[in-house]
Design an enzyme around this catalytic site. Structure first.
Site, PDB file in Angstrom:
ATOM      1  N   ASP A  87       3.207   8.826  14.194  1.00  0.00           N
ATOM      2  CA  ASP A  87       3.278   7.839  13.251  1.00  0.00           C
ATOM      3  C   ASP A  87       4.610   6.906  13.662  1.00  0.00           C
ATOM      4  OD1 ASP A  87       3.710   6.548  10.538  1.00  0.00           O
ATOM      5  OD2 ASP A  87       4.091   8.478   9.497  1.00  0.00           O
TER       6      ASP A  87
ATOM      7  N   ARG B  58       2.286   5.854  -5.572  1.00  0.00           N
ATOM      8  CA  ARG B  58       3.000   6.046  -4.199  1.00  0.00           C
ATOM      9  C   ARG B  58       4.493   5.826  -4.795  1.00  0.00           C
ATOM     10  NH1 ARG B  58       2.013   2.885   1.485  1.00  0.00           N
ATOM     11  NH2 ARG B  58       0.765   4.744   1.516  1.00  0.00           N
TER      12      ARG B  58
ATOM     13  N   GLN C 215      -3.845  10.944   3.269  1.00  0.00           N
ATOM     14  CA  GLN C 215      -3.864  10.267   4.801  1.00  0.00           C
ATOM     15  C   GLN C 215      -4.413  11.414   5.401  1.00  0.00           C
ATOM     16  OE1 GLN C 215      -2.958   7.293   6.457  1.00  0.00           O
ATOM     17  NE2 GLN C 215      -4.177   8.280   7.803  1.00  0.00           N
TER      18      GLN C 215
ATOM     19  N   ARG D 293     -10.188   6.295   4.997  1.00  0.00           N
ATOM     20  CA  ARG D 293      -9.171   6.565   3.881  1.00  0.00           C
ATOM     21  C   ARG D 293     -10.250   6.167   2.589  1.00  0.00           C
ATOM     22  NH1 ARG D 293      -3.691   5.833   4.036  1.00  0.00           N
ATOM     23  NH2 ARG D 293      -3.764   6.267   1.887  1.00  0.00           N
TER      24      ARG D 293
ATOM     25  N   HIS E 262       1.855  12.780   2.657  1.00  0.00           N
ATOM     26  CA  HIS E 262       0.830  11.943   2.407  1.00  0.00           C
ATOM     27  C   HIS E 262      -0.473  12.579   2.432  1.00  0.00           C
ATOM     28  CE1 HIS E 262      -0.868   8.077   2.535  1.00  0.00           C
ATOM     29  NE2 HIS E 262      -0.469   7.610   3.431  1.00  0.00           N
TER      30      HIS E 262
ATOM     31  N   CYS F 256      -1.311   7.057  11.612  1.00  0.00           N
ATOM     32  CA  CYS F 256      -1.999   6.883  10.316  1.00  0.00           C
ATOM     33  C   CYS F 256      -1.824   5.105   9.973  1.00  0.00           C
ATOM     34  CB  CYS F 256      -1.260   7.445   9.459  1.00  0.00           C
ATOM     35  SG  CYS F 256       0.550   7.301   9.541  1.00  0.00           S
TER      36      CYS F 256
HETATM   37  N1   CP Z   1      -1.369   4.690   6.209  1.00  0.00           N
HETATM   38  C1   CP Z   1      -1.080   3.884   5.147  1.00  0.00           C
HETATM   39  O1   CP Z   1      -0.902   4.947   4.242  1.00  0.00           O
HETATM   40  O2   CP Z   1      -1.145   2.691   5.120  1.00  0.00           O
HETATM   41  P1   CP Z   1      -0.305   1.982   3.899  1.00  0.00           P
HETATM   42  O3   CP Z   1       1.234   2.519   3.923  1.00  0.00           O
HETATM   43  O4   CP Z   1      -0.558   0.529   4.474  1.00  0.00           O
HETATM   44  O5   CP Z   1      -1.117   2.118   2.615  1.00  0.00           O
HETATM   45  N1  NVA Z   2       5.468   7.772   7.264  1.00  0.00           N
HETATM   46  C1  NVA Z   2       5.307   6.330   7.162  1.00  0.00           C
HETATM   47  C2  NVA Z   2       3.550   6.472   6.646  1.00  0.00           C
HETATM   48  C3  NVA Z   2       3.192   5.123   6.330  1.00  0.00           C
HETATM   49  C4  NVA Z   2       1.966   5.261   5.981  1.00  0.00           C
HETATM   50  C5  NVA Z   2       5.932   6.156   5.986  1.00  0.00           C
HETATM   51  O1  NVA Z   2       6.245   6.835   5.187  1.00  0.00           O
HETATM   52  O2  NVA Z   2       6.415   4.906   5.887  1.00  0.00           O
END
Ligand code: CP
Ligand code: NVA
Length: 303
Positions: free
Chosen positions: A222, A103, A133, A290, A130, A262
């Protein structure tokens, strides 16, 4: 399948459906308490430059259930690109581990990681996309609606990484994608034009959230400020105020519409309590899935 899973556009539609089929299989095995360990003895390095609940917990738990082991490497550990160059860390991890999940902020960093790693790399979110997701989201839609093709999905809010992954999905599977997005917050230009060029989905951007929600079978939202955009949060609250998913907006959708997020959610901002806890909400199914979908991705890439 390609070596890596960096974007939904790395998959053909047939490969995406194979992943959903395997997710279903792994989910039911898990529910029946069957021990199934095709990744026994394998290790996954998980690099996190940003915080996470779902991604970290579901990948770590999933790897354990498959018989393998996952190492959590937080923002202070590897410091990829800072303490050490991306290409060097890719080559080092390839000597220790069997798969990397990362990530990261910059999407170019995950591309470089995959280029130099001899082992599969999975994208656990970048500023651009993402993909894990949205794969879990589509699997959730298949469970609730029985199909994904030609459904009307209204993504309402920020044209962010999750929105971009919906556009990537629209490049490989035909859907009607209504983007309800305020001026100035559009999705990535290249991702949008690639999805349009693919020519299989109907994609429209509406400045009016009610128009986007009209007759939708799925409403998706989101956070308004993603990780890394915390300083813009106050301005974004103002700019997105008309794009909240509340009962009145939901009344424009088709009867039986499901509501997705999400997570993490900012209740009272992009979604109200009454919608998030209402009968159409499937947000916790998404979170659960997930686990099952990422296990399927791991098995597909590693066996
Ligand atoms: N939806 C998601 O990716 O959650 P986190 O940021 O908690 O991993
Ligand atoms: N768009 C959000 C998604 C979190 C899972 C972010 O990038 O923070």
């Amino acid at each position: 399948m390609r070596k890596d899973f960096l974007a939904i556009t790395d998959l053909t539609a047939a490969e995406a459906y194979e992943i959903f089929e395997l997710s279903r299989n792994l989910k039911s095995r898990q529910k029946y308490g069957e021990v199934h360990q095709p990744l026994k003895g394998k290790t996954m390095a998980m690099i996190f430059q940003k915080p996470s609940a779902r991604t970290r917990i579901s990948f770590e738990t999933g790897m354990y259930q498959l018989g393998g082991h996952a190492l959590y490497l937080g923002p202070k550990d590897v410091q990829i690109g800072k303490r050490e160059g991306v290409s060097d860390i890719a080559r080092v991890m390839s000597r220790y581990n069997d798969v990397i999940m990362a990530r990261l902020f910059g999407h170019e960093d995950i591309l470089e990681l995959a280029e130099y790693a001899s082992i599969p790399v999975i994208n656990g979110l970048t500023d651009l996309i993402h993909p894990c997701q949205v794969m879990a989201d589509v699997f959730t839609i298949l469970e609730h609606k029985g199909k994904i093709e030609n459904l009307t999905i209204a993504f309402i809010g920020d044209g962010n990484n999750v929105c971009n992954s919906w556009l990537n999905l629209a490049s490989i599977i035909p859907i009607n994608l209504n983007l309800g997005i305020p001026e100035g917050y559009d999705p990535d230009k290249e991702t949008l034009s690639r999805a349009k060029r693919a020519g299989i989905s109907k994609i429209q951007i509406c400045r009016n959230p009610k128009m986007a929600a009209n007759n939708a079978q799925v409403i998706y939202t989101d956070v308004w400020a993603s990780m890394g955009q915390e300083k813009e949060a106050e301005q974004r609250k103002l700019d997105f105020r008309l794009f909240q998913i509340d009962d009145s907006l939901l009344s424009h959708a088709e009867e039986g519409c499901i509501v997705m997020h999400c997570l993490p959610a900012h209740r009272g901002d992009e979604i109200t309590d009454s919608v998030m806890d209402g009968p159409g909400s499937v947000v916790f199914d998404q979170a659960e899935n997930r686990l099952h979908v990422q296990k399927a991705i791991l098995v597909k890439l590693m066996t």
